[in-house]
Structure formats: structure tokens, C-alpha cells
Design a protein around this motif. Structure first.
Motif, short mmCIF file in Angstrom:
data_model
loop_
_atom_site.label_atom_id
_atom_site.label_comp_id
_atom_site.label_asym_id
_atom_site.label_seq_id
_atom_site.Cartn_x
_atom_site.Cartn_y
_atom_site.Cartn_z
N GLY A 37 45.42 -55.99 79.66
CA GLY A 37 44.16 -55.69 78.96
C GLY A 37 43.04 -56.57 79.49
N MET A 38 41.81 -56.18 79.15
CA MET A 38 40.66 -56.94 79.65
C MET A 38 39.82 -57.54 78.52
SD MET A 38 39.29 -54.81 82.91
CE MET A 38 38.92 -53.33 82.02
N GLY A 39 40.20 -57.27 77.27
CA GLY A 39 39.42 -57.83 76.16
C GLY A 39 38.07 -57.16 75.99
N GLY A 55 37.95 -53.54 74.89
CA GLY A 55 38.09 -52.39 73.98
C GLY A 55 37.41 -52.59 72.63
N LEU A 56 37.73 -53.69 71.93
CA LEU A 56 37.18 -53.89 70.58
C LEU A 56 35.67 -54.11 70.62
CD1 LEU A 56 39.89 -56.04 68.76
CD2 LEU A 56 39.29 -53.64 68.36
N ASP A 91 49.06 -51.64 61.61
CA ASP A 91 50.33 -51.80 62.32
C ASP A 91 51.12 -52.92 61.67
OD1 ASP A 91 49.89 -54.46 63.64
OD2 ASP A 91 48.22 -53.38 64.57
N LYS A 138 50.33 -51.31 71.22
CA LYS A 138 50.55 -52.37 72.21
C LYS A 138 50.93 -53.70 71.55
CE LYS A 138 46.85 -53.63 74.68
NZ LYS A 138 45.86 -53.72 75.77
N TYR A 139 50.24 -54.07 70.47
CA TYR A 139 50.46 -55.40 69.88
C TYR A 139 51.49 -55.39 68.74
CZ TYR A 139 46.52 -56.55 72.80
OH TYR A 139 45.71 -56.72 73.90
N ASN A 173 45.91 -50.20 70.66
CA ASN A 173 46.12 -51.62 70.34
C ASN A 173 47.26 -51.78 69.32
OD1 ASN A 173 44.21 -52.69 72.01
ND2 ASN A 173 42.68 -53.09 70.44
N ARG A 222 40.39 -62.48 74.54
CA ARG A 222 41.77 -62.07 74.27
C ARG A 222 42.46 -63.27 73.64
NH1 ARG A 222 45.35 -59.78 78.13
NH2 ARG A 222 45.70 -58.21 76.54
N VAL A 223 43.32 -63.00 72.65
CA VAL A 223 44.01 -64.11 72.00
C VAL A 223 44.91 -64.80 73.03
CG1 VAL A 223 45.61 -64.77 70.16
CG2 VAL A 223 43.88 -63.00 69.75
N ILE A 267 37.70 -61.69 68.43
CA ILE A 267 38.28 -60.59 69.21
C ILE A 267 37.29 -59.45 69.44
CG2 ILE A 267 40.71 -61.03 68.66
CD1 ILE A 267 40.49 -58.89 66.50
P1 ADP Z 1 42.61 -55.86 75.07
O1 ADP Z 1 43.57 -55.15 74.18
O2 ADP Z 1 42.33 -55.15 76.33
O3 ADP Z 1 42.95 -57.30 75.27
P2 ADP Z 1 40.68 -55.52 72.91
O4 ADP Z 1 39.22 -55.81 72.89
O5 ADP Z 1 41.10 -54.16 72.50
O6 ADP Z 1 41.18 -55.90 74.35
O7 ADP Z 1 41.36 -56.58 71.95
C1 ADP Z 1 40.99 -57.93 72.01
C2 ADP Z 1 42.13 -58.81 71.55
O8 ADP Z 1 42.33 -58.62 70.15
C3 ADP Z 1 43.47 -58.49 72.17
O9 ADP Z 1 43.61 -59.15 73.42
C4 ADP Z 1 44.44 -59.01 71.14
O10 ADP Z 1 44.59 -60.40 71.31
C5 ADP Z 1 43.71 -58.77 69.83
N1 ADP Z 1 44.15 -57.52 69.16
C6 ADP Z 1 43.52 -56.35 69.18
N2 ADP Z 1 44.19 -55.44 68.42
C7 ADP Z 1 45.24 -56.07 67.90
C8 ADP Z 1 46.32 -55.71 67.02
N3 ADP Z 1 46.43 -54.46 66.53
N4 ADP Z 1 47.22 -56.64 66.68
C9 ADP Z 1 47.13 -57.91 67.17
N5 ADP Z 1 46.14 -58.33 68.00
C10 ADP Z 1 45.22 -57.42 68.36
#
Ligand code: ADP
Length: 518
Positions: free
Chosen positions: A473-475, A477-478, A444, A419-420, A416, A463-464, A457
Motif C-alpha cells: 500500500g501507499m497510504g 487511499g483514505l 471488520d 487487507k487489514y 482495507n 501508514r501505521v 491515517i
Molecule cells: P494503504 O492501505 O495503502 O496503506 P490507506 O490510506 O487506505 O493506505 O490506509 C492508511 C493506513 O490506515 C493503512 O496503512 C493502515 O495502517 C490503516 N488502516 C486503514 N484501514 C484499516 C483497517 N480497516 N484496519 C486497520 N488499519 C487500517
């Protein structure tokens, strides 16, 4: 001097004069206006007036004597009191009236006139005495009071109307909401329910309102959890939110209800009433369950053929003769990468459905935590050319938990962070010990997360909004990470500012005894 004539006591002329002048002085000292009218003369003229009458009316004696009293009314002749006066004169009776009179200069004054006949020895009415008081001030005060009363009355009417309107407005909202609403008094007697309640629980208003909640429908609302809520939780004055109650109702079957309740903290007649909003989530839960079942089956079904494809790709890579061109090798490599990506997406889905069904298994063993994190970082570094991952600090070399799950968390946070934060080059991992917890932070310098999004999240599939299109992504992971950390008795959280990057941290307890206690 008084003298005795023929045995009779008679008054001397002097004494009469003295008495008369005393009488006139007395009349002149009165603050009430006094007049005498002669009823035997045509038009009942005034034959005497005292000083107060002159003062009250503004006329001088010579302008008064000989006139009928009506001159005081000037042109204001329509007053009904005139006929009362006229009748009293005709009947030789007394009367009291309040009339509008006018001073010589035209100023209105309210005259309270008391009129009484003076009769001769035969009982004939010869004169009338009129006693007058200027009651303008009292009248004005009365009129002012009346005016104020009228204003108040119309204000009250206005308020009542607007109260009625807001009551109608509120009740139309209450009746329209798609939630069942119940209002109870402190003794748990139902004071009112909305239409939705009646419809959902198939009861009539008559058999509900005025009854004790627990006795409704032969005790079908005598629900243990609800009792606990009303009797133990609500008196603490804390509103109750999202309280789940499942109950099997004789007529309508099993219902899963979400309750929100609070004590109405108003004074007066609404004091201590209890408002309960009941959402029937039976259907929603059923749909969610079916969706979870579908995801679980679908991911299982996808996983098997994908594993086979993965295997074939590996075999093909191995069997590929050296003579084959680079192009084909590259195509095979890329296919392998995409299959791997698909594989990890399906693995995420599977993890999620395992969590949902409570089937997640922990394989607890003691391992070198710092070493495992270092290895995970190295692997991630090997797979990314865009970012540099820096690792600092120490947590522990001896941790008991599910290593593969912990690695899954760190991999997720790292991917993440990469990616972000597409425009930055650095990701930092910091290991530490805080009291009897280990702590891992992944920072990050990426886009960051708005405060109102930070809690959401960790929900599954969230997902934002604005990044949906830009990043795959599928929202999930977290959500999975959060559950894994919770399963280890720890906490996962984020600190972030939009535009200034994010730091995801988790702590894990190092006490053996506390492991997996939540
Ligand atoms: P995914 O990455 O597959 O969308 P996650 O559950 O890992 O799913 O994350 C959920 C959401 O949280 C992401 O879609 C993103 O909007 C936000 N997010 C997660 N990690 C970060 C990060 N390091 N910086 C900014 N936004 C993040």
C-alpha cells in the motif's frame, strides 16, 4: 533635725543618715546594676555595688568590693570595648559599651555598661559610676536576626544564581531554535527577537527591538493577515496555531510563514505579552510542490504505456488458440491481474495529485445509492475468496453525487477491511439514514488501529508503522476517500480498538442545497 547655725542652714547627722539610707534603698530598688569605683585608689576598685549588680553577676557583695571591674570578663580579654573603657577612665570621660561578661558560674551575659565620672568641686575625677544592664536577650535576638539575615542573603544569592542560570539556559534554547521568535507587548511593540529572526529577515537587533511591529523595516511587517491575527484573534486568548501568512518582503522576497502565537498569561511584568513563533516554510512548500508535480507527471507517464499493455493482454487472451496449454493461459491471467493492480495504484496516485492541484472534477448525477453500494459489494465479493461481506440496512435510492467517486470510497474501505483483517472472515456493511444524512459503515474484525494513529491515517502517505512490511500500500487511499466525502459535504471517520477491529463510517447530506458546499 535641720537647724540654723550662724545664719546658715546645716543638715543634722540624723537627716544625713536618713537621706543616705533612702538613697541606698533607691539604688537597691533599681533593676540596673550600679557600681561606684574609686579613681583615686590604685586600679580603680569597686567601692559600692547595688543588689541588682549582685543579681546580674551572680557574685556577692564581699566578692565584688575592692576588685577592678575587669574580673567580670574572666579570660575573655580580647574585646575591643576594653580600650574604650580604659580611655574613658584616663580622660575622665563618660562612655557606653556593650561587653561580654561572665557570671560567677561562668554563664555569658551581655552587659550594656554606661560609665560616667564623678568630679569634686575642683573638677578632679574622684569616682566613676557604672550602670549596667543585662542585654543578653536583646543581643541574642539581634544575633539571631543577623544569622537569619545571613541565611536569607545566601538563599537570595543562591536563587539569583539559579535564576540567572535558568535565564541563560532558556535564552540559549531561544537563540538555538530554528524558528524565529518575537515577543511583543500589548501595544505590539517588539520587546525581543531571537537570532534566527534577525538572520531570516535580514535585520539588526537595533532596528527591531523597541519598534512597533507594523513599522519595522518601513512598514514591511504591516501585513493584513498578521494584523487580523494580532488584533482580532489573539485578544480572545485562544492560542493561534499553524496560521499561514504569505508576504512579499522588499529585501528577501516572497516568504510563506507558519505562525504560532499566544498571549502570555502571567502576572506581573510579563503580563499580556505576545509570543509569536514564525516558521519559514517557503522552501518546504516548494519542495512539496515539486514532489507533487513529479508524482503527477510520473503517474501520467506511467498510465499511458500501462493502458496499452492492458489492451495487448486482452487481445492476447482473445487470440490465444484453444490448443495452447493451461499454463500459458494462467500466466496471461496473472499478468492481467498484476497489471490491473498496478493500474489501480497509478490511478490512486493520479487521484491524489488531482486533489492536490484542485483538479478533481465532480460529475454530479442522481443515482440509486443502495443499488450502487450493493453492486460494489458484489464485485468485491467476487474478487475475494477469503472474506464474506454482509450488507444490511437501507440508505436511499435517490442520491445526487458523483457515483464513481462514492464507489471508489466504498471499494477502498472494503479492500482495507479485507487487507487489514487477514485472520477474520467477515466484513459488514451497514446502510442507514440518520436525520437528513445517509450513513455507511464498514466494519471488520481485524487488527484495529491505536487511538493516536486514528487521526493520522487520513493524511496522505501515512501508514501505521508496524504493518508497513506486511501489507502492500501507499497510504493514499483514505486520504482520497476523505477528500471525496468532504467534496460531497460529508464526514469520514473511524472507530477502532487495537485487536478488536475497525469501523469506518461516512455520512453524506441528503439535502440538494447543501451539496458540495464545503
Ligand atoms: P494503504 O492501505 O495503502 O496503506 P490507506 O490510506 O487506505 O493506505 O490506509 C492508511 C493506513 O490506515 C493503512 O496503512 C493502515 O495502517 C490503516 N488502516 C486503514 N484501514 C484499516 C483497517 N480497516 N484496519 C486497520 N488499519 C487500517
Amino acid at each position: 533635725m535641720d537647724s540654723l547655725k550662724n545664719g546658715e542652714f546645716t543638715l543634722s547627722e540624723n537627716s544625713i543618715k536618713q537621706d543616705l539610707s533612702l538613697l541606698i534603698q533607691a539604688l537597691d530598688s533599681s533593676i540596673s546594676g550600679i557600681i561606684l569605683t574609686d579613681n583615686q585608689q590604685p586600679d580603680n576598685p569597686i567601692i559600692y555595688c547595688n543588689k541588682a549588680f549582685e543579681f546580674i553577676t551572680g557574685y556577692k557583695r564581699h566578692e565584688i568590693i575592692g576588685h577592678n571591674c575587669r574580673f567580670l570578663q574572666k579570660e575573655d580579654r580580647g574585646q575591643k570595648e576594653r580600650s574604650i573603657l580604659r580611655k574613658a577612665v584616663e580622660d575622665g570621660a563618660e562612655c557606653v559599651v556593650e561587653m561580654r561578661n561572665y557570671q560567677k558560674n561562668g554563664t555569658l551575659f551581655w552587659n550594656e555598661l554606661y560609665m560616667s565620672p564623678i568630679k569634686d568641686e575642683q573638677g578632679n575625677v574622684c569616682y566613676f559610676i557604672g550602670v549596667q544592664n543585662d542585654i543578653t536577650r536583646r543581643k541574642k535576638a539581634e544575633q539571631e536576626l543577623l544569622h537569619q539575615q545571613n541565611i536569607m542573603e545566601s538563599q537570595i544569592q543562591e536563587r539569583t544564581k539559579s535564576l540567572k542560570e535558568s535565564e541563560d539556559y532558556l535564552s540559549s534554547i531561544v537563540q538555538t531554535v530554528r524558528e524565529s521568535l518575537v515577543v511583543l507587548n500589548p501595544e505590539f511593540e517588539v520587546l525581543s527577537v531571537n537570532d534566527h529572526f534577525l538572520k531570516t529577515f535580514k535585520v539588526s537587533r537595533e532596528e527591531t527591538e523597541g519598534k512597533l511591529l507594523y513599522e519595522l523595516g518601513n512598514g514591511q511587517w504591516d501585513i493584513g493577515k498578521l494584523k487580523e491575527l494580532l488584533e482580532n484573534i489573539l485578544p480572545t486568548n485562544n492560542p493561534v496555531e499553524e496560521f499561514e501568512v504569505e508576504h512579499d518582503f522588499p529585501h528577501i522576497g516572497k516568504k510563506l510563514m507558519l505562525l504560532n502565537a499566544h498571549r502570555i498569561e502571567l502576572e506581573g511584568q510579563y503580563k499580556d505579552r505576545i509570543l509569536i513563533a514564525i516558521e519559514d516554510i517557503t522552501d518546504r512548500r516548494e519542495i512539496e510542490r515539486r514532489k507533487d508535480d513529479f508524482l503527477s507527471i510520473a503517474s501520467h507517464e506511467l498510465k499511458t504505456p500501462l493502458t496499452t499493455i492492458k489492451g495487448y493482454i486482452q487481445v492476447m487472451q482473445r487470440l490465444l488458440p484453444d490448443s495452447v496449454g493451461d499454463k500459458l493461459k494462467e500466466i496471461l491471467n496473472k499478468t492481467g491481474i498484476y497489471v490491473e493492480r498496478l493500474n489501480s495504484l497509478i490511478a490512486e496516485l493520479l487521484d491524489m495529485s488531482k486533489i492536490q492541484t484542485g483538479n478533481i472534477e465532480l460529475h454530479k448525477e442522481t443515482f440509486d445509492f443502495d443499488k450502487a453500494i450493493h453492486e460494489a459489494v458484489e464485485n468485491m465479493q467476487a474478487a475475494t475468496k477469503t472474506h464474506h461481506i454482509i450488507i444490511r440496512g437501507h440508505a436511499t435510492n435517490n442520491y445526487t453525487g458523483d457515483e464513481s467517486h462514492i464507489i471508489q470510497v466504498i471499494n477502498n474501505l472494503l479492500s482495507n477491511a479485507i487487507k487489514y483483517a487477514p485472520d477474520s472472515e467477515e466484513v459488514q456493511v451497514y446502510l442507514s439514514r440518520v436525520s437528513n444524512f445517509l450513513k455507511v459503515s464498514v466494519s471488520d474484525k481485524g487488527m484495529g488501529i491505536k487511538i493516536e494513529e486514528q487521526k493520522k491515517i487520513f493524511d496522505r502517505f501515512y501508514r501505521v508503522g508496524e504493518i508497513q512490511q506486511r501489507f502492500p500500500g501507499m497510504g493514499i487511499g483514505l486520504y482520497v476517500c476523505d477528500q471525496i466525502i468532504k467534496n460531497h459535504g460529508g464526514t469520514l471517520w473511524v472507530e477502532s480498538e487495537p485487536g478488536n477491529g475497525s469501523t469506518f463510517s461516512f455520512t453524506l447530506p441528503l439535502d440538494e442545497g447543501r451539496f458540495n458546499e464545503q
